[in-house]
Design a protein around this motif. Structure first.
Motif, short mmCIF file in Angstrom:
data_model
loop_
_atom_site.label_atom_id
_atom_site.label_comp_id
_atom_site.label_asym_id
_atom_site.label_seq_id
_atom_site.Cartn_x
_atom_site.Cartn_y
_atom_site.Cartn_z
N HIS A 57 -31.41 44.34 -12.21
CA HIS A 57 -30.47 43.46 -12.90
C HIS A 57 -31.12 42.96 -14.20
O HIS A 57 -32.21 42.40 -14.16
CB HIS A 57 -30.12 42.27 -11.99
CG HIS A 57 -29.18 41.30 -12.63
ND1 HIS A 57 -27.86 41.60 -12.87
CD2 HIS A 57 -29.37 40.05 -13.09
CE1 HIS A 57 -27.29 40.56 -13.45
NE2 HIS A 57 -28.18 39.61 -13.59
N HIS B 216 -21.97 40.34 -15.29
CA HIS B 216 -22.08 40.38 -16.74
C HIS B 216 -22.12 41.81 -17.21
O HIS B 216 -22.63 42.68 -16.57
CB HIS B 216 -23.23 39.63 -17.40
CG HIS B 216 -24.23 39.01 -16.55
ND1 HIS B 216 -24.15 37.73 -16.16
CD2 HIS B 216 -25.36 39.51 -16.05
CE1 HIS B 216 -25.21 37.48 -15.45
NE2 HIS B 216 -25.94 38.52 -15.35
N HIS C 19 -29.11 34.65 -19.53
CA HIS C 19 -30.43 34.34 -18.94
C HIS C 19 -31.38 33.66 -19.93
O HIS C 19 -32.54 34.06 -20.09
CB HIS C 19 -31.05 35.63 -18.40
CG HIS C 19 -30.15 36.39 -17.49
ND1 HIS C 19 -29.35 37.42 -17.93
CD2 HIS C 19 -29.90 36.26 -16.18
CE1 HIS C 19 -28.64 37.90 -16.91
NE2 HIS C 19 -28.95 37.21 -15.84
N HIS D 12 -25.01 34.80 -9.50
CA HIS D 12 -23.78 35.31 -10.11
C HIS D 12 -22.59 35.24 -9.17
O HIS D 12 -21.47 35.02 -9.58
CB HIS D 12 -23.98 36.74 -10.58
CG HIS D 12 -25.15 36.86 -11.49
ND1 HIS D 12 -25.17 36.26 -12.71
CD2 HIS D 12 -26.34 37.47 -11.34
CE1 HIS D 12 -26.33 36.51 -13.29
NE2 HIS D 12 -27.06 37.24 -12.47
N SER E 249 -32.05 40.67 -16.30
CA SER E 249 -32.18 39.22 -16.56
C SER E 249 -33.14 38.92 -17.71
O SER E 249 -33.21 37.78 -18.17
CB SER E 249 -32.75 38.51 -15.33
OG SER E 249 -31.92 38.69 -14.22
ZN LIG Z 1 -28.01 37.68 -14.23
#
Ligand SMILES: [Zn+2]
Length: 328
Positions: free
Chosen positions: A230, A156, A164, A57, A232
């Motif tokens: 995170h 995000h 993702h 990111h 994902s």
């Molecule tokens: Zn991510």
């Protein structure tokens, strides 16, 4: 015997023919390099922009990589954050390079973050509908202010499309089909090789999907929630009936109040394992793990060996969610 002679003869002919001109393809992240290798075999070399261990990111391309892009025939974008800012510059470096948005055919789900501060102020998620909408609106508003001051974070945010997509074997087939079509355009002589490579890859995706489904078969109701730093794994969670609870809030590390709320919630849900990814900080996940008397475990959304990465994540996630009913 005759067959053996043909095989040997064939081998000599292949060895003697001049090296086949390869095309150079660039991708944003390692899992895409895996897809490319399955589809293109020896016909393509690959440049991966985000190096192993880097956060996809906050990544910024190096001058050396821009030079490499000068030789690439095609760039396979996947929808990562950095692409938005960098694709125009990549195009400026190499005007002949085709830029292919491999995520174009995918309907994305929104990123979700829970507004734990609002919860602390007496809003109960269980009250549902209206309150939650109001909370989300408030969070979005608050986030608008935050954005101006935030120089980093994982970029995000609540309500934005979840990028993702490569962590779903089903969606990997969509990405792969887009790569196949672009490879055929860039290198028409290889059309049948790319088509066959894609068919093998698609079959591998189906097998992997079936294997992961088996891993999650028979989970008791109420044992499906996993906490992760995170978020994902939204598409993965959707495919396999899991619920993802992010620690990051709106792409940023939570403060102490939110951490406390997350610990409370994890305890109530019987969560014992807090998941992290190798490219990011584990500090806050470790704090929560300590708070619930649990552990942290790493799952890697950017594994170079994509099928092994997904299978490993599936096994770890199953271990993480199983027994939650008894933990409550
Ligand atoms: Zn991510």
């Amino acid at each position: 015997m005759q067959r053996l002679i043909f095989v040997i003869l064939g081998f000599i002919i292949i060895s003697a023919s001049p090296a086949q001109a390869k095309i150079l393809a660039a991708v944003s992240i390692s899992p895409q390099a895996y897809f490319l290798k399955q589809i293109a075999g020896d016909r393509a070399d690959v440049v991966v922009m985000v190096p192993p261990g880097a956060d996809a990111h906050t990544y910024e391309p190096k001058p050396r990589q821009l030079t490499e892009l000068g030789k690439a025939a095609v760039y396979f974008a996947v929808g990562m954050d950095f692409e938005e800012a960098w694709l125009p510059r990549f195009a400026a470096v190499n005007g002949k390079m085709a830029i292919v948005h491999t995520d174009a055919g995918i309907e994305k789900i929104p990123m979700v973050a829970h507004d734990h501060e609002a919860e602390e102020h007496g809003h109960d998620k269980a009250k549902g509908g209206k309150d939650h909408d109001r909370d989300t609106a408030k969070a979005a508003e608050k986030h608008g202010q935050d954005k101006a001051e935030a120089g980093h974070g994982h970029e995000h945010h609540d309500g934005e499309p979840d990028p993702h997509v490569w962590l779903s074997p089903k969606l990997a087939k969509v990405i792969g089909a887009s790569m196949r079509d672009a490879l055929i355009q860039a290198d028409p002589e290889g059309a049948s090789a790319y088509a066959a490579g894609y068919d093998r890859f698609a079959a591998e995706c189906d097998t992997l999907d079936g294997d992961i489904k088996k891993i999650f078969t028979g989970l008791p109701a109420g044992e499906h929630k996993f906490m992760v730093f995170h978020p994902s794994w939204g598409y993965f969670a959707r495919d396999y009936g899991l619920t993802q609870e992010p620690i990051e809030q709106l792409g940023r590390e939570p403060g102490p109040k939110v951490l406390a709320a997350l610990i409370k919630e994890a305890k109530a849900d019987g969560v014992k394992v807090v998941f992290v990814q190798p490219q990011m900080s584990v500090t806050q996940a470790a704090t929560i793990a300590k708070g619930i008397g649990g552990t942290t475990a790493a799952i890697d959304p950017l594994a170079e060996d994509w099928p092994a990465g997904l299978l490993g994540a599936a096994k770890a996630l199953r271990q993480g969610v199983v027994g939650q009913t008894e933990n409550k």
